[in-house]
Design a protein around this motif. Sequence first.
Motif, PDB file in Angstrom:
ATOM      1  N   ILE A  65     -32.419   6.591 -29.225  1.00  0.00           N
ATOM      2  CA  ILE A  65     -32.422   5.617 -28.146  1.00  0.00           C
ATOM      3  C   ILE A  65     -31.350   5.985 -27.130  1.00  0.00           C
ATOM      4  CG2 ILE A  65     -33.431   3.590 -29.279  1.00  0.00           C
ATOM      5  CD1 ILE A  65     -30.660   2.700 -30.064  1.00  0.00           C
ATOM      6  N   GLY A  66     -31.665   5.752 -25.855  1.00  0.00           N
ATOM      7  CA  GLY A  66     -30.701   5.981 -24.775  1.00  0.00           C
ATOM      8  C   GLY A  66     -30.192   4.645 -24.278  1.00  0.00           C
TER       9      GLY A  66
ATOM     10  N   THR B 167     -27.681  -3.476 -23.477  1.00  0.00           N
ATOM     11  CA  THR B 167     -28.053  -3.789 -24.854  1.00  0.00           C
ATOM     12  C   THR B 167     -29.512  -3.438 -25.040  1.00  0.00           C
ATOM     13  OG1 THR B 167     -26.491  -5.600 -24.795  1.00  0.00           O
ATOM     14  CG2 THR B 167     -28.027  -5.577 -26.627  1.00  0.00           C
ATOM     15  N   VAL B 168     -29.796  -2.686 -26.084  1.00  0.00           N
ATOM     16  CA  VAL B 168     -31.149  -2.171 -26.298  1.00  0.00           C
ATOM     17  C   VAL B 168     -31.579  -2.503 -27.714  1.00  0.00           C
ATOM     18  CG1 VAL B 168     -32.430  -0.011 -26.611  1.00  0.00           C
ATOM     19  CG2 VAL B 168     -31.006  -0.319 -24.601  1.00  0.00           C
ATOM     20  N   GLN B 169     -32.843  -2.887 -27.853  1.00  0.00           N
ATOM     21  CA  GLN B 169     -33.349  -3.169 -29.190  1.00  0.00           C
ATOM     22  C   GLN B 169     -33.657  -1.869 -29.916  1.00  0.00           C
ATOM     23  OE1 GLN B 169     -37.032  -5.372 -29.390  1.00  0.00           O
ATOM     24  NE2 GLN B 169     -36.681  -5.936 -31.524  1.00  0.00           N
ATOM     25  N   ILE B 170     -33.316  -1.815 -31.206  1.00  0.00           N
ATOM     26  CA  ILE B 170     -33.723  -0.670 -32.014  1.00  0.00           C
ATOM     27  C   ILE B 170     -35.185  -0.900 -32.376  1.00  0.00           C
ATOM     28  CG2 ILE B 170     -33.315   0.636 -34.112  1.00  0.00           C
ATOM     29  CD1 ILE B 170     -30.450  -0.417 -34.068  1.00  0.00           C
ATOM     30  N   PRO B 171     -36.083  -0.001 -31.976  1.00  0.00           N
ATOM     31  CA  PRO B 171     -37.515  -0.252 -32.144  1.00  0.00           C
ATOM     32  C   PRO B 171     -37.880  -0.644 -33.576  1.00  0.00           C
ATOM     33  CG  PRO B 171     -37.157   1.772 -30.929  1.00  0.00           C
ATOM     34  CD  PRO B 171     -35.820   1.299 -31.376  1.00  0.00           C
TER      35      PRO B 171
ATOM     36  N   GLU C   4     -20.750  -0.442 -25.179  1.00  0.00           N
ATOM     37  CA  GLU C   4     -19.667  -1.083 -24.426  1.00  0.00           C
ATOM     38  C   GLU C   4     -19.041  -0.103 -23.450  1.00  0.00           C
ATOM     39  OE1 GLU C   4     -17.520  -4.322 -26.416  1.00  0.00           O
ATOM     40  OE2 GLU C   4     -19.407  -4.684 -25.348  1.00  0.00           O
ATOM     41  N   LYS C   5     -18.837   1.119 -23.931  1.00  0.00           N
ATOM     42  CA  LYS C   5     -18.221   2.127 -23.080  1.00  0.00           C
ATOM     43  C   LYS C   5     -18.468   3.483 -23.698  1.00  0.00           C
ATOM     44  CE  LYS C   5     -13.842   3.459 -21.014  1.00  0.00           C
ATOM     45  NZ  LYS C   5     -14.561   3.901 -19.812  1.00  0.00           N
ATOM     46  N   PHE C   6     -18.742   4.478 -22.863  1.00  0.00           N
ATOM     47  CA  PHE C   6     -18.887   5.827 -23.388  1.00  0.00           C
ATOM     48  C   PHE C   6     -17.759   6.690 -22.832  1.00  0.00           C
ATOM     49  CE2 PHE C   6     -20.296  10.195 -23.256  1.00  0.00           C
ATOM     50  CZ  PHE C   6     -20.707  10.364 -24.568  1.00  0.00           C
TER      51      PHE C   6
END
Lengths: 559, 177
Positions: free
Chosen positions: A245-246, A252-256, A265-267
């Motif tokens: 996932i990107g 905020t992204v759902q894990i499929p 939060e921060k990269f």
Amino acid sequence: MIQNTKCECGHQNPLGTVLCESCGKPLVEDLPLDTPLEMRYDGAARRSQKANPALIDRVWNFFSSVKIAVYLIIITLIGAAIGTIYPQESTFINLDDAGSYYKDTYGTWGTIYHALGLSRTYQSWWFIGLLVMIGTSLVVCSLDRVLPLYKALAKQQVRKHLTFITRQQTVYSAPLVEEPDRWIEQFSKQLKRKRYKVWTDGSALLAEKNRFSRWGPYINHIGLIIFLLAVLGRSVPAWHMDKYIGIDEHQTVQIPNTNYYVKNEKFTVEYYKDEELPDKLKGTNRAKLYQTQAKLYACTKYCNDDPIHEPELKEVESHPIEVNSPLSYKGLSLYQYNYEERIRLIEVKPMLEDAKTGKSYGPFDLPMSDPPPAVEAGPYKLTLSAVFPDFGLDAEGRPMTKTRDPNNPAFVFVITGPDLPDKGEMYIYFPMPSGDDKAVQQQINDSFRKLGSNSGRFSFQVGKMENVSFSQYTTYLNVRVDRAMPYVWVGATISMIGLVMGFYWQHRRIWLRIDDGQLTLGAHTNKNTYGIRNEVASALGKCGVAVDPKALDNRRSSS
Amino acid sequence: MKRYRKPIQYLILAAVLLIGGYAIGQSFFTSKTVLSSGNAAPEFELLGLDGQVHDLASYKGKPLVLNFWGSFCPPCRDEMPALQAQYDKWKDQGLQLVGINLSEDRVSVGSFIRSYGVKFPILLDKNKKTERKYGLKEYPTTFFITADGKIQDIVIGGPMSEETISARIERLFASGQ
């Protein structure tokens, strides 16, 4: 041909028995003469050997054959090898059209490879079918052999037929001058010192050690069956996942297919400084650290794609994900996989400036994804009349969005309020701070003014950077679930225990009988015949029978 | 012991059939995300521009045309007038024509609809979920679904001409009789 399975000692043997279960006399007539006996499974019949097999017995016999098992393993190995010729589909992250990929990359052979389904070898029905057949063969082969072998070894006769003894690999025969009973007692003492278990029956003796090593192969098979079942268990969807996932920063992204959501939060990416690098790498970007500050959320309400409500999330875990330091929660692991530098606005808080009065109003919140239809700034109402997340112009010069990603957003507002016409004034706003965008913004607003849509008095100003939140990096995480792994380890461990048992110990047996002053001794081991000959010679020597270990080898005299 | 031999054989072979059958069966189903005509249309439940929630079941009983579109996709924009014209032509006979927007924001969709004069109902996909369920590879993609929920035709890419659309709608009505 109907075989007579009753031995001359009176024991009734099952069909297929090679050596009488009781006295050990060879029952099969066409055994080669003078060679050592075939001692596999102690000559017991395999369980499935039957006179009139029914259909189920035929299926059983098919899987019971070691020859078939070997063929199955060879076919599986060939199949597995073919699967490595080109990369498997499952190794690609985003492969929308596998067919054309294989065609373009590998030409005709690639097309054939894909058409035959070899690009998904390890998920194919025939490969899994072979694994299932090997598993069945393991169970059936083991069961058919271990039970008769266990029975044969559990009820061994001490006094064996002379043919049985003299046709072992290790034999000795000579007249005995001493009194038989005393000599046997002495000999058994010697064997006990060598940690044999000894049974005597009048003038006959049986000594045995390390019988447990015979169970090694079967314990190995149990381990392999657990291993195979665990591997097949990965096809249960909840047991295995391997996805990528990107996530943009602050997104905020759902894990499929799960109830979990991840927030980036921060990269952070750090490179080695020149002085930290060896000379030949100076001036190149060498990454020192990739880190995603990640938060994992579990959904508590409105989880199943509720069309109206946003899902309600509860934080369950947070972890700075780095290479080799995944975020782990209840069997779910998130690994750092990749990153991309791509600036994306998330939200701006601009002020509405009135050039006529010099006053400014706001700031108001303008999120890039799903902006509200209307906002208020001071006494003015700003109604969003169009949004272009990735602004561009179509063939006819009309504004359009090139993609649905907020790469270069533009907003068209209709401003209404005090001392403005009822239909309001229309302005376009590009929040991206690039010069090109500002020029286009100016151009479009000027054309609006020419059309009479606005008076040119309003403009939008973001001012300080704290009014802009943006994502600099998109992080790519590898999401993994592998609940089969503990069982794979358990299976592998059991299998290893079985292998060690079978390889490092040998089952050794010695049979001896004295008939009218004639001593006959036979000994058998499944491997290391040197060892058992030395043991026998040494025990005999200590009982006054001097013999060279090599002279005990029955195979030398027969060949 | 001998008494149990047969039952144990049956038990082991049954276990093999069960586990093996499941494992092999799985291998057939995993890769099948591409829809083709004859398949049942996948379920969805989406918010419409009208503010109501609509699911596939609510469209059952009458022929349905599902058009996946986005304002960022030129052929999608170009085929809008043809779709609208066909909707006007067939709606009185019971045709339902629904556009599913490809996860854009409400304001973009609303302004696009207004500027293109689209009157047929529009649903909003969220996070590309419905388009994934329908296995979309290219935009636009249009599904022609019979009254009993079976996919009869799929048109991938566009823009479609009015004849293309009309011929397929006729087939939808023909299959319902």
